[in-house]
Design a protein around this motif. Structure first.
Motif, PDB file in Angstrom:
ATOM      1  N   ALA A 101       0.832  -1.205   0.000  1.00  0.00           N
ATOM      2  CA  ALA A 101       0.000   0.000   0.000  1.00  0.00           C
ATOM      3  C   ALA A 101       0.866   1.253   0.000  1.00  0.00           C
ATOM      4  CB  ALA A 101      -0.939  -0.003   1.208  1.00  0.00           C
ATOM      5  N   PHE A 102       1.955   1.231   0.751  1.00  0.00           N
ATOM      6  CA  PHE A 102       2.908   2.343   0.779  1.00  0.00           C
ATOM      7  C   PHE A 102       3.450   2.607  -0.623  1.00  0.00           C
ATOM      8  CE2 PHE A 102       7.206   4.059   1.560  1.00  0.00           C
ATOM      9  CZ  PHE A 102       6.933   5.064   2.465  1.00  0.00           C
ATOM     10  N   GLY A 103       3.758   1.548  -1.358  1.00  0.00           N
ATOM     11  CA  GLY A 103       4.255   1.679  -2.730  1.00  0.00           C
ATOM     12  C   GLY A 103       3.218   2.248  -3.675  1.00  0.00           C
ATOM     13  N   VAL A 104       1.979   1.776  -3.567  1.00  0.00           N
ATOM     14  CA  VAL A 104       0.900   2.287  -4.420  1.00  0.00           C
ATOM     15  C   VAL A 104       0.682   3.770  -4.158  1.00  0.00           C
ATOM     16  CG1 VAL A 104      -1.589   2.166  -4.863  1.00  0.00           C
ATOM     17  CG2 VAL A 104      -0.248   0.060  -4.719  1.00  0.00           C
ATOM     18  N   VAL A 105       0.662   4.155  -2.887  1.00  0.00           N
ATOM     19  CA  VAL A 105       0.492   5.571  -2.537  1.00  0.00           C
ATOM     20  C   VAL A 105       1.628   6.392  -3.147  1.00  0.00           C
ATOM     21  CG1 VAL A 105       0.553   7.221  -0.611  1.00  0.00           C
ATOM     22  CG2 VAL A 105      -0.865   5.162  -0.453  1.00  0.00           C
ATOM     23  N   GLY A 106       2.850   5.877  -3.095  1.00  0.00           N
ATOM     24  CA  GLY A 106       3.994   6.581  -3.667  1.00  0.00           C
ATOM     25  C   GLY A 106       3.868   6.787  -5.163  1.00  0.00           C
ATOM     26  N   VAL A 107       3.444   5.759  -5.886  1.00  0.00           N
ATOM     27  CA  VAL A 107       3.304   5.857  -7.343  1.00  0.00           C
ATOM     28  C   VAL A 107       2.201   6.858  -7.710  1.00  0.00           C
ATOM     29  CG1 VAL A 107       2.611   4.586  -9.418  1.00  0.00           C
ATOM     30  CG2 VAL A 107       4.270   3.585  -7.840  1.00  0.00           C
ATOM     31  N   VAL A 108       1.075   6.767  -7.035  1.00  0.00           N
ATOM     32  CA  VAL A 108      -0.027   7.699  -7.311  1.00  0.00           C
ATOM     33  C   VAL A 108       0.439   9.138  -7.084  1.00  0.00           C
ATOM     34  CG1 VAL A 108      -2.286   8.500  -6.487  1.00  0.00           C
ATOM     35  CG2 VAL A 108      -1.893   6.061  -6.902  1.00  0.00           C
ATOM     36  N   ASN A 109       1.159   9.360  -5.999  1.00  0.00           N
ATOM     37  CA  ASN A 109       1.593  10.717  -5.690  1.00  0.00           C
ATOM     38  C   ASN A 109       2.733  11.198  -6.571  1.00  0.00           C
ATOM     39  OD1 ASN A 109      -0.031  12.044  -3.542  1.00  0.00           O
ATOM     40  ND2 ASN A 109       0.239   9.994  -2.701  1.00  0.00           N
ATOM     41  N   LEU A 110       3.447  10.291  -7.214  1.00  0.00           N
ATOM     42  CA  LEU A 110       4.413  10.696  -8.240  1.00  0.00           C
ATOM     43  C   LEU A 110       3.663  11.404  -9.369  1.00  0.00           C
ATOM     44  CD1 LEU A 110       7.192  10.666  -9.683  1.00  0.00           C
ATOM     45  CD2 LEU A 110       6.526   8.434 -10.597  1.00  0.00           C
ATOM     46  N   PHE A 111       2.550  10.822  -9.794  1.00  0.00           N
ATOM     47  CA  PHE A 111       1.751  11.435 -10.863  1.00  0.00           C
ATOM     48  C   PHE A 111       1.135  12.754 -10.406  1.00  0.00           C
ATOM     49  CE2 PHE A 111       1.971   7.035 -12.370  1.00  0.00           C
ATOM     50  CZ  PHE A 111       2.376   7.262 -13.680  1.00  0.00           C
ATOM     51  N   VAL A 112       0.680  12.821  -9.158  1.00  0.00           N
ATOM     52  CA  VAL A 112       0.144  14.074  -8.620  1.00  0.00           C
ATOM     53  C   VAL A 112       1.234  15.147  -8.633  1.00  0.00           C
ATOM     54  CG1 VAL A 112      -0.717  15.211  -6.519  1.00  0.00           C
ATOM     55  CG2 VAL A 112      -1.631  12.978  -7.195  1.00  0.00           C
ATOM     56  N   ASP A 113       2.414  14.791  -8.155  1.00  0.00           N
ATOM     57  CA  ASP A 113       3.529  15.735  -8.055  1.00  0.00           C
ATOM     58  C   ASP A 113       3.945  16.260  -9.432  1.00  0.00           C
ATOM     59  OD1 ASP A 113       5.745  17.194  -7.237  1.00  0.00           O
ATOM     60  OD2 ASP A 113       6.779  15.496  -6.323  1.00  0.00           O
ATOM     61  N   VAL A 114       4.200  15.353 -10.372  1.00  0.00           N
ATOM     62  CA  VAL A 114       4.642  15.762 -11.708  1.00  0.00           C
ATOM     63  C   VAL A 114       3.535  16.526 -12.446  1.00  0.00           C
ATOM     64  CG1 VAL A 114       5.436  14.940 -13.960  1.00  0.00           C
ATOM     65  CG2 VAL A 114       6.376  13.940 -11.868  1.00  0.00           C
ATOM     66  N   GLY A 115       2.307  16.043 -12.344  1.00  0.00           N
ATOM     67  CA  GLY A 115       1.191  16.714 -13.015  1.00  0.00           C
ATOM     68  C   GLY A 115       0.958  18.117 -12.492  1.00  0.00           C
ATOM     69  N   LEU A 116       0.979  18.275 -11.179  1.00  0.00           N
ATOM     70  CA  LEU A 116       0.779  19.598 -10.599  1.00  0.00           C
ATOM     71  C   LEU A 116       1.950  20.520 -10.913  1.00  0.00           C
ATOM     72  CD1 LEU A 116      -1.087  21.383  -8.954  1.00  0.00           C
ATOM     73  CD2 LEU A 116      -0.059  20.432  -6.870  1.00  0.00           C
ATOM     74  N   PHE A 117       3.167  19.991 -10.908  1.00  0.00           N
ATOM     75  CA  PHE A 117       4.344  20.775 -11.295  1.00  0.00           C
ATOM     76  C   PHE A 117       4.153  21.352 -12.697  1.00  0.00           C
ATOM     77  CE2 PHE A 117       8.343  20.820 -13.716  1.00  0.00           C
ATOM     78  CZ  PHE A 117       9.044  21.788 -13.011  1.00  0.00           C
ATOM     79  N   ASN A 118       3.723  20.512 -13.637  1.00  0.00           N
ATOM     80  CA  ASN A 118       3.512  20.958 -15.017  1.00  0.00           C
ATOM     81  C   ASN A 118       2.420  22.010 -15.106  1.00  0.00           C
ATOM     82  OD1 ASN A 118       5.129  19.478 -17.240  1.00  0.00           O
ATOM     83  ND2 ASN A 118       4.750  17.943 -15.672  1.00  0.00           N
ATOM     84  N   LEU A 119       1.334  21.810 -14.396  1.00  0.00           N
ATOM     85  CA  LEU A 119       0.247  22.787 -14.380  1.00  0.00           C
ATOM     86  C   LEU A 119       0.737  24.128 -13.843  1.00  0.00           C
ATOM     87  CD1 LEU A 119      -2.850  23.443 -14.619  1.00  0.00           C
ATOM     88  CD2 LEU A 119      -2.984  22.774 -12.209  1.00  0.00           C
ATOM     89  N   LEU A 120       1.421  24.105 -12.715  1.00  0.00           N
ATOM     90  CA  LEU A 120       1.864  25.346 -12.081  1.00  0.00           C
ATOM     91  C   LEU A 120       2.932  26.077 -12.902  1.00  0.00           C
ATOM     92  CD1 LEU A 120       2.072  24.089  -8.387  1.00  0.00           C
ATOM     93  CD2 LEU A 120       0.369  25.656  -9.346  1.00  0.00           C
ATOM     94  N   HIS A 121       3.871  25.331 -13.465  1.00  0.00           N
ATOM     95  CA  HIS A 121       4.963  26.000 -14.175  1.00  0.00           C
ATOM     96  C   HIS A 121       4.603  26.339 -15.624  1.00  0.00           C
ATOM     97  CE1 HIS A 121       8.912  27.349 -15.232  1.00  0.00           C
ATOM     98  NE2 HIS A 121       9.016  26.433 -16.192  1.00  0.00           N
ATOM     99  N   PHE A 122       4.104  25.374 -16.360  1.00  0.00           N
ATOM    100  CA  PHE A 122       3.909  25.576 -17.799  1.00  0.00           C
ATOM    101  C   PHE A 122       2.562  26.203 -18.152  1.00  0.00           C
ATOM    102  CE2 PHE A 122       7.087  22.142 -17.593  1.00  0.00           C
ATOM    103  CZ  PHE A 122       8.114  22.802 -18.235  1.00  0.00           C
ATOM    104  N   ARG A 123       1.566  26.054 -17.307  1.00  0.00           N
ATOM    105  CA  ARG A 123       0.247  26.655 -17.604  1.00  0.00           C
ATOM    106  C   ARG A 123       0.016  27.952 -16.842  1.00  0.00           C
ATOM    107  NH1 ARG A 123      -1.069  24.525 -22.219  1.00  0.00           N
ATOM    108  NH2 ARG A 123      -1.305  22.283 -22.160  1.00  0.00           N
ATOM    109  N   ILE A 124       0.341  27.942 -15.539  1.00  0.00           N
ATOM    110  CA  ILE A 124       0.087  29.128 -14.721  1.00  0.00           C
ATOM    111  C   ILE A 124       1.258  30.100 -14.770  1.00  0.00           C
ATOM    112  CG2 ILE A 124      -0.364  29.907 -12.346  1.00  0.00           C
ATOM    113  CD1 ILE A 124      -2.029  27.367 -11.965  1.00  0.00           C
ATOM    114  N   GLY A 125       2.480  29.579 -14.970  1.00  0.00           N
ATOM    115  CA  GLY A 125       3.637  30.442 -15.132  1.00  0.00           C
ATOM    116  C   GLY A 125       4.465  30.690 -13.882  1.00  0.00           C
TER     117      GLY A 125
END
Length: 168
Positions: free
Chosen positions: A38-62
């Motif tokens: 379960a710890f591993g699954v949570v980590g993988v899911v949050n990798l996508f949250v982290d990278v996706g939000l990074f892209n939204l904040l930097h490349f879309r919002i600026g």
């Protein structure tokens, strides 16, 4: 106070002393397997949250790349804490949101620092500002940070943050 109980901690039965990882091996393997998977699954899911939000904040919002990284990692870490608390380690004693969350954040600061340095180096020193380069830097930074802290985070989650109950 009873032996094994930290001083100054309420005696209401919700707190237990930290248990070294080797002592936890007496726990049924099914429980440990559930916690680790379960710890591993949570980590993988949050990798996508982290990278996706990074892209939204930097490349879309600026926002700047390091600011975007700090915000995305903080959100992913918060989601990770609650997912681990209520799924991976749901059967463990609850020792207080402030204590658990603070420890979890402190342990995750290592990965945040490493990924921020990799992203800042890529953006400001190398001058690579395109999405591909910054996403590679983000994933590499997360990977390096994760390799260094996984052992610390998992053993801390098992022994210091989400403490075992008296019957675990």
């Amino acid at each position: 106070p009873r032996a094994g109980r930290p001083t100054g901690v309420p005696q209401n039965g919700t707190y237990t002393a930290a248990v070294p990882l080797l002592d936890r091996l007496s726990t049924p393997w099914q429980v440990l397997a559930k916690e680790i998977s379960a710890f591993g699954v949570v980590g993988v899911v949050n990798l996508f949250v982290d990278v996706g939000l990074f892209n939204l904040l930097h490349f879309r919002i600026g926002l700047g790349p390091t600011t975007s990284n700090v915000i995305s990692a903080t959100v992913a870490t918060t989601i990770s804490y609650f997912a681990n608390r209520h799924w991976s380690f749901s059967h463990r004693a609850r020792t207080g949101l402030r204590r658990e969350y603070t420890l979890f954040i402190v342990i995750n600061l290592l990965a945040l620092g490493i990924s921020s340095v990799v992203i800042a180096f890529t953006y400001y020193v190398i001058g690579a500002t395109d999405p591909f380069a910054l996403n590679v830097a983000k994933v590499v930074g997360i990977g390096i940070g994760t390799m260094h802290e996984t052992g610390v985070k998992l053993t801390s989650s098992l022994t210091r943050i989400f403490l075992p109950t008296a019957t675990t």
